[in-house]
Design an enzyme around this catalytic site. Sequence first.
Site, mmCIF file in Angstrom:
data_model
loop_
_atom_site.group_PDB
_atom_site.id
_atom_site.type_symbol
_atom_site.label_atom_id
_atom_site.label_comp_id
_atom_site.label_asym_id
_atom_site.label_seq_id
_atom_site.Cartn_x
_atom_site.Cartn_y
_atom_site.Cartn_z
ATOM 1 N N ASP A 4 0.849 -1.194 0.000
ATOM 2 C CA ASP A 4 0.000 0.000 0.000
ATOM 3 C C ASP A 4 0.888 1.249 0.000
ATOM 4 O OD1 ASP A 4 -3.218 0.477 1.148
ATOM 5 O OD2 ASP A 4 -1.811 2.167 1.084
ATOM 6 N N HIS A 33 -10.439 -5.131 -2.908
ATOM 7 C CA HIS A 33 -9.095 -5.352 -2.364
ATOM 8 C C HIS A 33 -9.219 -5.770 -0.913
ATOM 9 C CE1 HIS A 33 -10.166 -1.097 -2.157
ATOM 10 N NE2 HIS A 33 -9.547 -1.055 -0.988
HETATM 11 P P1 5GP Z 1 -9.839 1.446 0.778
HETATM 12 O O1 5GP Z 1 -9.959 2.703 1.604
HETATM 13 O O2 5GP Z 1 -10.540 1.605 -0.562
HETATM 14 O O3 5GP Z 1 -10.219 0.200 1.501
HETATM 15 O O4 5GP Z 1 -8.282 1.295 0.494
HETATM 16 C C1 5GP Z 1 -7.617 1.826 -0.616
HETATM 17 C C2 5GP Z 1 -6.145 1.682 -0.313
HETATM 18 O O5 5GP Z 1 -5.429 1.781 -1.527
HETATM 19 C C3 5GP Z 1 -5.588 2.767 0.611
HETATM 20 O O6 5GP Z 1 -4.982 2.140 1.728
HETATM 21 C C4 5GP Z 1 -4.601 3.528 -0.269
HETATM 22 O O7 5GP Z 1 -3.454 3.934 0.457
HETATM 23 C C5 5GP Z 1 -4.251 2.507 -1.327
HETATM 24 N N1 5GP Z 1 -3.925 3.056 -2.627
HETATM 25 C C6 5GP Z 1 -4.663 3.957 -3.332
HETATM 26 N N2 5GP Z 1 -4.077 4.200 -4.530
HETATM 27 C C7 5GP Z 1 -2.967 3.415 -4.576
HETATM 28 C C8 5GP Z 1 -1.948 3.238 -5.578
HETATM 29 O O8 5GP Z 1 -1.948 3.824 -6.649
HETATM 30 N N3 5GP Z 1 -0.958 2.336 -5.281
HETATM 31 C C9 5GP Z 1 -0.926 1.646 -4.089
HETATM 32 N N4 5GP Z 1 0.097 0.808 -3.909
HETATM 33 N N5 5GP Z 1 -1.861 1.812 -3.132
HETATM 34 C C10 5GP Z 1 -2.866 2.689 -3.366
#
Ligand code: 5GP
Length: 137
Positions: A32, A101
């Site tokens: 992440d 995810h």
């Molecule tokens: P959610 O809040 O949708 O459950 O988690 C999304 C996660 O994706 C977050 O922890 C954020 O830091 C991560 N994230 C968002 N965009 C990217 C990216 O372009 N690359 C990576 N490696 N992580 C990302």
Amino acid sequence: MKKDNCIFCKIANGEIPSTSIYEDDYFKVILDLGPATKGHALILPKDHAADLFELPEDTAAKAMVLAKKLGKQMVENLKADGMNLVQNNGEAAGQTVQHFHLHLIPRYKDDNQHILWNPGEVSKEEMEEIKNTIQQK
Ligand code: 5GP
Ligand code: ZN
């Protein structure tokens, strides 16, 4: 199947670079970019599904098996003290990227992170009513 303009489709299929810690025919697992703790990783299916409810059952099952295997390896090698699996569905639940995810978040004593909720209160009658609502056809 990929979805146009989905960033996790692009990452999972190698069109956008990432730091990948595991890959097979079904998944790419990446670190992440905004980690909660050292080693925070995301299991991304290569085929697009917006959330758990869109994910095919066999992919959901495989994701959990992978989380078990990889999670154990991460805890051991990172010398973590525990691990949270977090999986958000819908904006109200904190989902910011609309491609399924599964977060693998290694936990360390005194890491100062809080994946908790405030316990509420519920009466026996309310629980009965909620149960009936959930079970209605
Ligand atoms: P959610 O809040 O949708 O459950 O988690 C999304 C996660 O994706 C977050 O922890 C954020 O830091 C991560 N994230 C968002 N965009 C990217 C990216 O372009 N690359 C990576 N490696 N992580 C990302
Ligand atoms: Zn996608």
